[in-house]
Write a protein that holds these residues in place. Structure first.
Motif, PDB file in Angstrom:
ATOM      1  N   ILE A 165       0.799  -1.272  -0.017  1.00 25.55           N
ATOM      2  CA  ILE A 165      -0.076   0.042   0.000  1.00 25.55           C
ATOM      3  C   ILE A 165       0.946   1.441   0.028  1.00 25.55           C
ATOM      4  N   LYS A 166       2.057   1.341   0.807  1.00 20.91           N
ATOM      5  CA  LYS A 166       2.741   2.434   0.960  1.00 20.91           C
ATOM      6  C   LYS A 166       3.552   2.656  -0.429  1.00 20.91           C
ATOM      7  N   GLU A 167       4.069   1.482  -0.978  1.00 15.78           N
ATOM      8  CA  GLU A 167       4.736   1.826  -2.423  1.00 15.78           C
ATOM      9  C   GLU A 167       3.969   2.154  -3.333  1.00 15.78           C
ATOM     10  N   VAL A 168       2.553   1.798  -3.469  1.00 15.82           N
ATOM     11  CA  VAL A 168       1.684   2.271  -4.596  1.00 15.82           C
ATOM     12  C   VAL A 168       1.499   4.005  -4.188  1.00 15.82           C
ATOM     13  N   LEU A 169       1.118   4.143  -3.139  1.00 14.90           N
ATOM     14  CA  LEU A 169       0.605   5.614  -2.632  1.00 14.90           C
ATOM     15  C   LEU A 169       1.931   6.474  -2.902  1.00 14.90           C
ATOM     16  N   GLU A 170       3.110   6.124  -2.545  1.00 13.92           N
ATOM     17  CA  GLU A 170       4.092   7.217  -2.655  1.00 13.92           C
ATOM     18  C   GLU A 170       4.471   6.949  -4.228  1.00 13.92           C
ATOM     19  N   GLN A 171       4.405   6.255  -4.953  1.00 11.43           N
ATOM     20  CA  GLN A 171       4.400   6.333  -6.540  1.00 11.43           C
ATOM     21  C   GLN A 171       3.374   6.985  -7.025  1.00 11.43           C
ATOM     22  N   TRP A 172       2.166   7.141  -6.692  1.00 14.92           N
ATOM     23  CA  TRP A 172       1.181   7.799  -7.131  1.00 14.92           C
ATOM     24  C   TRP A 172       1.432   9.255  -6.831  1.00 14.92           C
ATOM     25  N   CYS A 173       1.931   9.375  -5.578  1.00 14.62           N
ATOM     26  CA  CYS A 173       1.769  10.938  -5.043  1.00 14.62           C
ATOM     27  C   CYS A 173       3.172  11.490  -5.790  1.00 14.62           C
ATOM     28  N   ASP A 174       4.417  10.634  -5.605  1.00  9.84           N
ATOM     29  CA  ASP A 174       5.809  11.281  -6.042  1.00  9.84           C
ATOM     30  C   ASP A 174       5.915  11.517  -7.606  1.00  9.84           C
ATOM     31  N   ASP A 175       5.617  10.227  -8.180  1.00 10.19           N
ATOM     32  CA  ASP A 175       5.787  10.134  -9.687  1.00 10.19           C
ATOM     33  C   ASP A 175       4.864  10.413 -10.632  1.00 10.19           C
ATOM     34  N   GLU A 176       3.579   9.913 -10.129  1.00 10.75           N
ATOM     35  CA  GLU A 176       2.412  10.103 -11.118  1.00 10.75           C
ATOM     36  C   GLU A 176       2.074  11.453 -10.714  1.00 10.75           C
ATOM     37  N   LYS A 177       1.954  12.032  -9.549  1.00 12.39           N
ATOM     38  CA  LYS A 177       1.573  13.586  -9.479  1.00 12.39           C
ATOM     39  C   LYS A 177       0.061  13.702  -9.304  1.00 12.39           C
ATOM     40  N   LEU A 178      -0.520  12.678  -9.188  1.00 13.43           N
ATOM     41  CA  LEU A 178      -1.920  12.514  -8.799  1.00 13.43           C
ATOM     42  C   LEU A 178      -2.463  13.533  -7.662  1.00 13.43           C
ATOM     43  N   GLN A 179      -3.617  14.212  -7.867  1.00 19.39           N
ATOM     44  CA  GLN A 179      -4.152  15.242  -6.906  1.00 19.39           C
ATOM     45  C   GLN A 179      -5.078  14.838  -5.829  1.00 19.39           C
ATOM     46  N   LEU A 180      -5.518  13.547  -6.246  1.00 21.33           N
ATOM     47  CA  LEU A 180      -6.599  12.823  -5.133  1.00 21.33           C
ATOM     48  C   LEU A 180      -6.326  11.457  -5.249  1.00 21.33           C
ATOM     49  N   ILE A 181      -6.263  10.810  -3.995  1.00 17.67           N
ATOM     50  CA  ILE A 181      -6.000   9.273  -4.117  1.00 17.67           C
ATOM     51  C   ILE A 181      -7.460   8.764  -3.303  1.00 17.67           C
ATOM     52  N   LEU A 182      -7.933   7.800  -3.753  1.00 17.16           N
ATOM     53  CA  LEU A 182      -9.092   7.122  -2.803  1.00 17.16           C
ATOM     54  C   LEU A 182      -8.634   5.846  -2.518  1.00 17.16           C
ATOM     55  N   THR A 183      -8.577   5.548  -1.464  1.00 13.97           N
ATOM     56  CA  THR A 183      -8.626   4.103  -1.282  1.00 13.97           C
ATOM     57  C   THR A 183      -9.806   3.496  -0.499  1.00 13.97           C
ATOM     58  N   THR A 184      -9.730   2.181  -0.830  1.00 11.96           N
ATOM     59  CA  THR A 184     -11.126   1.528  -0.213  1.00 11.96           C
ATOM     60  C   THR A 184     -10.834   0.291   0.231  1.00 11.96           C
ATOM     61  N   GLY A 185     -11.224   0.021   1.383  1.00 10.16           N
ATOM     62  CA  GLY A 185     -10.844  -1.453   2.081  1.00 10.16           C
ATOM     63  C   GLY A 185      -9.710  -1.222   3.152  1.00 10.16           C
ATOM     64  N   GLY A 186      -9.649  -2.250   4.116  1.00 11.12           N
ATOM     65  CA  GLY A 186      -8.686  -2.256   4.898  1.00 11.12           C
ATOM     66  C   GLY A 186      -8.669  -1.218   6.244  1.00 11.12           C
ATOM     67  N   THR A 187      -9.867  -0.692   6.369  1.00 10.38           N
ATOM     68  CA  THR A 187     -10.065   0.367   7.569  1.00 10.38           C
ATOM     69  C   THR A 187     -10.980  -0.091   8.766  1.00 10.38           C
ATOM     70  N   GLY A 188     -11.114  -1.444   8.761  1.00 11.26           N
ATOM     71  CA  GLY A 188     -11.976  -2.031   9.925  1.00 11.26           C
ATOM     72  C   GLY A 188     -11.085  -2.512  10.974  1.00 11.26           C
ATOM     73  N   LEU A 189     -11.229  -3.481  11.784  1.00 15.55           N
ATOM     74  CA  LEU A 189     -10.620  -4.143  13.080  1.00 15.55           C
ATOM     75  C   LEU A 189     -10.026  -5.302  12.483  1.00 15.55           C
ATOM     76  N   ALA A 190     -10.230  -5.913  11.659  1.00 14.80           N
ATOM     77  CA  ALA A 190      -9.835  -7.255  11.289  1.00 14.80           C
ATOM     78  C   ALA A 190      -8.217  -7.043  11.332  1.00 14.80           C
ATOM     79  N   PHE A 191      -7.532  -8.184  11.595  1.00  9.92           N
ATOM     80  CA  PHE A 191      -5.894  -8.393  11.807  1.00  9.92           C
ATOM     81  C   PHE A 191      -5.443  -8.005  10.466  1.00  9.92           C
ATOM     82  N   ARG A 192      -6.184  -8.099   9.169  1.00 11.15           N
ATOM     83  CA  ARG A 192      -5.409  -7.814   8.001  1.00 11.15           C
ATOM     84  C   ARG A 192      -5.927  -6.349   7.780  1.00 11.15           C
ATOM     85  N   ASP A 193      -6.477  -5.649   8.406  1.00  7.16           N
ATOM     86  CA  ASP A 193      -7.131  -4.190   7.905  1.00  7.16           C
ATOM     87  C   ASP A 193      -5.995  -3.248   8.498  1.00  7.16           C
TER      88      ASP A 193
END
Length: 660
Positions: free
Chosen positions: A86-114
């Protein structure tokens, strides 16, 4: 408790009062620039292909439609619940792709994998807690379970990152909550010309400020074109009373559809993801199978010329183990397991059942001597090297449909990645003012939309990628914007409804006026499905195929089976595109319709009979989806004539299988 409720209400009022909202007719402030957006789905199941990413696809549609803000999805990816990824993708989209908005969906709950919130916190440089707070407050009004969500919003340089829940419904709701502030937030981050005061003044004067939780009507302008539809459907009195399109036979219509379909480009996929694809390149074996002489049975490796009689058991050879340096010679045997290497000197295997123990070791765990009861023959129960597959042998030819056995064969020769024909991506869009989502309380005069669910499931059953485009109202501009959003992302657009002769049947006018589409047919000699429409157009430099299906549920299913599945098969490289047909015997008399009918039926096999018996599923009204629930085939019944108005029981008819 009362004070807490009051405080929450005050916070909501403040948040709503200070929110900058998107509104129609004010592009100079809120929609002057297109925001470059990335959608990142975090899901183990979706990334592995075991589930469809409905949330990510839905977010893409919402953004690209321009309904919430002026955005365009430039990047989309689905990754597993792994903080590093997740970090690698976000950093690439922010720093290299220069996207202005990133929306993530999933992984925000209480499960061990979230782990999405933790990963995002390591990427952002400044938090925007107001957005997270507002999402939580509004979500709590929807369900108390929202208190278990852990949203994080923040920015990294000039990129705004917003985490959304993993469900389609929850992610859309939360995006709608914060959407009014997104355009202004990006303006500030980018240093664009921000006129907050003027914006608020104009919005207040126009009275168009809306709560973020208010669902928009779908008339907001799309990202590609802010003009209204060119289709004029207001002249009700001068509309066609009969279809101007000639009646066409189903066989001719299918030929037209398939002739316009182009095979998708080849792609490389991992073998474990290749199910349902068509192989685009011959596959040759790199190794022999088996790579060594192997035992077919559990037994004893012997010298066949010794015949029956006593043998000394020298050692054993088991599958998966390094062969021991034991030699089979006259009077000596080696115990072997199924699949184990044959030891040197042996030329036959005698199964355990054809032996008896003569002498065991003192520990009663070791065999010392056995007796062979049946004389073996040379080569008995031994698989020679390469007897299954020889080195360099072609094991699968280009054009092969990859099923479970084919994938197993690829694995057996060490294939990790294969070249296959790509599959078309299909968008499914329902139309109609009367339609509601299945989870909504039913309003008088409305019905729940079943067509989208049915058509999506039909396509997913055969592993075709599907995007759910929701429901479009019977408004030319709303329909045009939904269609533009869909055509920007897919190869084939399937709509249901809006193709008959009513004043709200606007699909064809929109196709012609707004997309300059060629309508190849719009009236078929069949029942159900008469107004089925097929069109093609060029959109953003690529040819797109549009199938407009009738709105009646059975008509939609039948025409999907007759046209959409063969079309997708053709585009996927399948040589046999059309549906599998067999013969069946009518169980009872059937009355014929003036049009050829596709009659829903089940099959039974009678002992001793070669041809199955077809049983009607009952009332064949095109609105009665219940008639499809147990159907296994569509019986192709001919049109009635003055000489033949019905078919008697026992008549043989063609039956299209629904499950292949």
């Amino acid at each position: 408790m009362a004070s807490c409720s009051l405080a929450a209400a005050v916070l909501r009022w403040v948040a709503k009062s200070s929110t900058l909202c998107v509104c129609v007719g004010f592009e100079e402030f809120t929609m002057s620039r297109i925001i470059r957006v990335g959608v990142l789905t975090v899901s183990d199941r979706c990334s592995s292909g075991s589930a469809v990413d409905e949330s990510g696809c839905n977010l893409q549609g919402l953004v690209d439609s321009g309904e919430l803000f002026n955005g365009e999805v430039c990047k989309y990816l689905c990754v597993e619940d792994n903080a590093t990824l997740i970090k690698e993708v976000l950093e690439q989209w922010c720093d290299d792709e220069k996207l202005q908005l990133i929306l993530t969906t999933g992984g925000t709950g209480l499960a061990f994998r979230d782990v999405t919130p933790e990963a995002v916190k390591e990427v952002i440089k400044r938090e925007v807690p107001g957005m997270s707070l507002y999402m939580l407050m509004e979500s709590l009004l929807v369900t108390p379970l929202a208190m278990l969500s852990r949203p994080v919003c923040g920015c990294r340089d000039q990129t705004l990152i917003i985490t959304l829940p993993g469900s389609k419904k929850g992610s859309e709701e939360c995006l709608r909550f914060v959407a009014p502030a997104i355009s202004h937030a990006v303006d500030v981050l980018m240093g664009w010309n921000v006129q907050v005061e003027k914006t608020h003044d104009v919005l207040k004067a126009q009275g168009t400020v809306k709560s973020a939780s208010t669902q928009t009507s779908g008339t907001l302008k799309g990202h590609a074109d802010h003009k209204p539809s060119k289709a004029d459907v207001t002249r009700i009195c001068t509309r066609w009373r009969k279809s101007p399109y000639p009646m066409m036979a189903v066989s001719q219509a299918l030929e037209i559809v398939l002739s316009r379909a182009e095979v998708c480009p080849n792609i490389k996929v991992r073998v474990d993801k290749a199910l349902g694809f068509v192989l685009a390149k011959d596959i040759f074996a790199k190794d022999s199978l088996p790579p060594f002489p192997a035992s077919i049975k559990d037994g004893y490796a012997v010298l066949a010329s010794d015949g029956a009689g006593l043998r000394i058991v020298a050692d054993d050879s088991t599958a998966g183990c390094e062969p021991k340096k034991c030699q089979v010679s006259s009077g000596v045997c080696v115990r072997v397991n199924t699949g184990a290497p044959i030891p040197p000197g042996a030329d036959a295997v005698v199964q355990v059942e054809d032996t008896e123990l003569v002498k065991a070791g003192d520990d009663n765990c070791t065999e010392l001597e056995i007796k062979i009861l049946k004389a073996p023959t040379q080569g008995q129960d031994i698989r020679p090297v390469g007897c299954d597959i020889a080195t360099g042998q072609k094991i699968l030819a280009s054009g092969t449909l990859l099923g479970p056995s084919e994938l197993g064969l690829l694995a057996s020769v060490g294939a990790v990645e294969v070249l296959v024909v790509g599959k078309p991506t299909v968008a499914v869009l329902s139309t109609g003012n009367e339609l509601q989502e299945p989870n909504e309380p039913l309003i008088y005069g409305h019905i729940r939309d079943s067509n989208r669910v049915t058509i999506k499931a039909l396509l997913q059953q055969f592993q075709y990628p599907v995007i759910d485009m929701g429901i479009a109202k019977d408004d030319p501009t709303a329909l045009m914007n939904k269609m533009k959003c869909a055509l920007a992302r897919v190869d084939v657009l399937v709509t249901s409804g809006g193709v008959s002769m009513g004043e709200r049947d606007i699909l064809r006018p929109v196709l012609v006026s707004d997309f300059n589409a060629d309508i190849h047919f719009a009236q078929l000699f069949m029942k159900p499905g008469k107004p089925t429409t097929f069109a093609t157009c060029m959109f953003e430099g690529k040819k797109k195929l549009i199938l407009g299906l009738p709105g009646n549920p059975v008509s939609a299913v039948v025409t999907s089976t007759l046209f959409i599945l063969p079309l997708c098969r053709k585009m996927s490289g399948r040589s046999a595109c059309e549906n599998t047909c067999m013969r069946a015997k009518l169980s009872e008399m059937v009355k014929l319709d003036p049009r050829p009918e596709y009659h829903r039926a089940t099959l039974t096999w009678i002992s001793g009979e070669d041809i199955p018996v077809a049983h009607s599923t009952g009332n064949q009204l095109s609105s009665r989806l219940l008639s499809m629930a147990s159907a296994q085939v569509l019986l192709k019944l001919p049109a009635a004539t003055p000489e033949r108005e019905s078919l008697p029981a026992g008549t043989l008819v063609d039956a299209l299988l629904l499950s292949l």
